[in-house]
Design a protein around this motif. Structure first.
Motif, PDB file in Angstrom:
ATOM      1  N   SER A 153    -157.466 -51.577 -14.916  1.00  0.00           N
ATOM      2  CA  SER A 153    -158.532 -52.321 -14.246  1.00  0.00           C
ATOM      3  C   SER A 153    -158.844 -53.578 -15.039  1.00  0.00           C
ATOM      4  CB  SER A 153    -159.789 -51.453 -14.120  1.00  0.00           C
ATOM      5  OG  SER A 153    -160.279 -51.100 -15.401  1.00  0.00           O
ATOM      6  N   GLY A 154    -159.656 -54.433 -14.449  1.00  0.00           N
ATOM      7  CA  GLY A 154    -160.114 -55.621 -15.155  1.00  0.00           C
ATOM      8  C   GLY A 154    -159.511 -56.921 -14.672  1.00  0.00           C
ATOM      9  N   GLY A 155    -158.557 -56.841 -13.763  1.00  0.00           N
ATOM     10  CA  GLY A 155    -157.968 -58.066 -13.240  1.00  0.00           C
ATOM     11  C   GLY A 155    -158.937 -58.804 -12.337  1.00  0.00           C
ATOM     12  N   GLY A 156    -158.563 -60.026 -11.970  1.00  0.00           N
ATOM     13  CA  GLY A 156    -159.406 -60.818 -11.100  1.00  0.00           C
ATOM     14  C   GLY A 156    -158.973 -62.254 -11.093  1.00  0.00           C
ATOM     15  N   LEU A 157    -159.830 -63.089 -10.525  1.00  0.00           N
ATOM     16  CA  LEU A 157    -159.579 -64.522 -10.430  1.00  0.00           C
ATOM     17  C   LEU A 157    -160.392 -65.231 -11.506  1.00  0.00           C
ATOM     18  CD1 LEU A 157    -158.484 -67.039  -8.943  1.00  0.00           C
ATOM     19  CD2 LEU A 157    -160.493 -66.875  -7.446  1.00  0.00           C
ATOM     20  N   VAL A 158    -159.727 -66.087 -12.259  1.00  0.00           N
ATOM     21  CA  VAL A 158    -160.399 -66.816 -13.331  1.00  0.00           C
ATOM     22  C   VAL A 158    -159.834 -68.227 -13.400  1.00  0.00           C
ATOM     23  CG1 VAL A 158    -158.777 -66.014 -15.095  1.00  0.00           C
ATOM     24  CG2 VAL A 158    -161.096 -66.690 -15.763  1.00  0.00           C
ATOM     25  N   GLN A 159    -160.640 -69.156 -13.841  1.00  0.00           N
ATOM     26  CA  GLN A 159    -160.153 -70.520 -14.005  1.00  0.00           C
ATOM     27  C   GLN A 159    -159.368 -70.642 -15.304  1.00  0.00           C
ATOM     28  OE1 GLN A 159    -163.623 -73.085 -13.733  1.00  0.00           O
ATOM     29  NE2 GLN A 159    -163.257 -73.401 -11.538  1.00  0.00           N
ATOM     30  N   ALA A 160    -158.484 -71.605 -15.335  1.00  0.00           N
ATOM     31  CA  ALA A 160    -157.719 -71.880 -16.552  1.00  0.00           C
ATOM     32  C   ALA A 160    -158.676 -72.106 -17.720  1.00  0.00           C
ATOM     33  CB  ALA A 160    -156.824 -73.091 -16.350  1.00  0.00           C
ATOM     34  N   GLY A 161    -158.318 -71.506 -18.852  1.00  0.00           N
ATOM     35  CA  GLY A 161    -159.174 -71.585 -20.024  1.00  0.00           C
ATOM     36  C   GLY A 161    -160.138 -70.424 -20.151  1.00  0.00           C
ATOM     37  N   GLY A 162    -160.245 -69.638 -19.097  1.00  0.00           N
ATOM     38  CA  GLY A 162    -161.156 -68.506 -19.091  1.00  0.00           C
ATOM     39  C   GLY A 162    -160.567 -67.272 -19.748  1.00  0.00           C
ATOM     40  N   SER A 163    -161.327 -66.185 -19.672  1.00  0.00           N
ATOM     41  CA  SER A 163    -160.938 -64.942 -20.323  1.00  0.00           C
ATOM     42  C   SER A 163    -161.093 -63.756 -19.374  1.00  0.00           C
ATOM     43  CB  SER A 163    -161.807 -64.691 -21.563  1.00  0.00           C
ATOM     44  OG  SER A 163    -161.652 -65.703 -22.523  1.00  0.00           O
ATOM     45  N   LEU A 164    -160.281 -62.759 -19.606  1.00  0.00           N
ATOM     46  CA  LEU A 164    -160.405 -61.467 -18.925  1.00  0.00           C
ATOM     47  C   LEU A 164    -160.063 -60.375 -19.916  1.00  0.00           C
ATOM     48  CD1 LEU A 164    -158.628 -61.999 -15.457  1.00  0.00           C
ATOM     49  CD2 LEU A 164    -161.068 -61.579 -15.822  1.00  0.00           C
ATOM     50  N   ARG A 165    -160.598 -59.201 -19.672  1.00  0.00           N
ATOM     51  CA  ARG A 165    -160.256 -58.038 -20.486  1.00  0.00           C
ATOM     52  C   ARG A 165    -159.750 -56.933 -19.575  1.00  0.00           C
ATOM     53  NH1 ARG A 165    -164.126 -53.731 -23.617  1.00  0.00           N
ATOM     54  NH2 ARG A 165    -162.833 -53.382 -25.466  1.00  0.00           N
ATOM     55  N   LEU A 166    -158.503 -56.563 -19.775  1.00  0.00           N
ATOM     56  CA  LEU A 166    -157.914 -55.467 -19.022  1.00  0.00           C
ATOM     57  C   LEU A 166    -158.129 -54.155 -19.767  1.00  0.00           C
ATOM     58  CD1 LEU A 166    -154.481 -57.016 -17.952  1.00  0.00           C
ATOM     59  CD2 LEU A 166    -156.716 -57.227 -16.847  1.00  0.00           C
ATOM     60  N   SER A 167    -158.319 -53.100 -19.006  1.00  0.00           N
ATOM     61  CA  SER A 167    -158.458 -51.762 -19.565  1.00  0.00           C
ATOM     62  C   SER A 167    -157.479 -50.830 -18.867  1.00  0.00           C
ATOM     63  CB  SER A 167    -159.879 -51.230 -19.377  1.00  0.00           C
ATOM     64  OG  SER A 167    -160.830 -52.038 -20.018  1.00  0.00           O
ATOM     65  N   CYS A 168    -157.035 -49.834 -19.574  1.00  0.00           N
ATOM     66  CA  CYS A 168    -156.153 -48.824 -18.996  1.00  0.00           C
ATOM     67  C   CYS A 168    -156.570 -47.474 -19.554  1.00  0.00           C
ATOM     68  CB  CYS A 168    -154.703 -49.124 -19.331  1.00  0.00           C
ATOM     69  SG  CYS A 168    -153.536 -47.872 -18.759  1.00  0.00           S
ATOM     70  N   VAL A 169    -157.075 -46.635 -18.687  1.00  0.00           N
ATOM     71  CA  VAL A 169    -157.515 -45.297 -19.083  1.00  0.00           C
ATOM     72  C   VAL A 169    -156.410 -44.303 -18.794  1.00  0.00           C
ATOM     73  CG1 VAL A 169    -159.224 -43.489 -18.744  1.00  0.00           C
ATOM     74  CG2 VAL A 169    -159.918 -45.896 -18.618  1.00  0.00           C
ATOM     75  N   VAL A 170    -156.101 -43.479 -19.763  1.00  0.00           N
ATOM     76  CA  VAL A 170    -155.051 -42.475 -19.628  1.00  0.00           C
ATOM     77  C   VAL A 170    -155.696 -41.096 -19.503  1.00  0.00           C
ATOM     78  CG1 VAL A 170    -153.033 -41.423 -20.694  1.00  0.00           C
ATOM     79  CG2 VAL A 170    -153.482 -43.873 -20.993  1.00  0.00           C
ATOM     80  N   SER A 171    -155.312 -40.381 -18.481  1.00  0.00           N
ATOM     81  CA  SER A 171    -155.856 -39.046 -18.281  1.00  0.00           C
ATOM     82  C   SER A 171    -154.719 -38.048 -18.157  1.00  0.00           C
ATOM     83  CB  SER A 171    -156.734 -38.999 -17.020  1.00  0.00           C
ATOM     84  OG  SER A 171    -155.984 -39.350 -15.881  1.00  0.00           O
TER      85      SER A 171
END
Length: 122
Positions: free
Chosen positions: A5-23
């Protein structure tokens, strides 16, 4: 199962944090990685991390901008993405591999998440 999870639309120069939960698995026994696939291109490794977090790998294209980390107590691997560029636009996948070492070869990963889309606008 791996849930990214954590994807999305962002402008150049911006930041995102992806997460991956393992079960359903012993997370701390697995090396983990993030891969991405841009439209019309093959899926490539972005970053990888050993079971302890002590060893990491980054593709040249993301060095200095992306940081992979993991929290074994939370069964989660993260990817902090800063200074995003339009060429970072892709579907990002988290993956796990048996054994505790990190890996950069797709075929060495046995477990894959469903992918999360990151779109970077110029």
């Amino acid at each position: 199962q791996l849930q990214a999870s954590g994807g999305g639309l962002v402008q150049a120069g911006g930041s995102l944090r992806l997460s991956c939960v393992v079960s359903g698995r012993t997370f701390s026994r697995y090396g983990m990685g993030w891969f991405r696939q841009a439209p019309g291109r093959e899926r490539d490794v972005v970053a990888a991390i050993s079971w302890s977090g002590g060893t990491t790998y980054y593709a040249d294209s993301v060095k200095g901008r992306f940081t992979i980390s993991r929290d074994n107590a939370k069964n989660t691997v993260y990817q902090q993405m800063n200074s995003l560029k339009p060429e970072d636009t892709a579907v990002y996948y988290c993956a796990g591999r048996n054994g505790q070492a990190m890996g950069t070869i797709q075929s060495s990963y046995q477990y894959w998440g469903q992918g999360t889309l990151v779109t970077v606008s110029s």
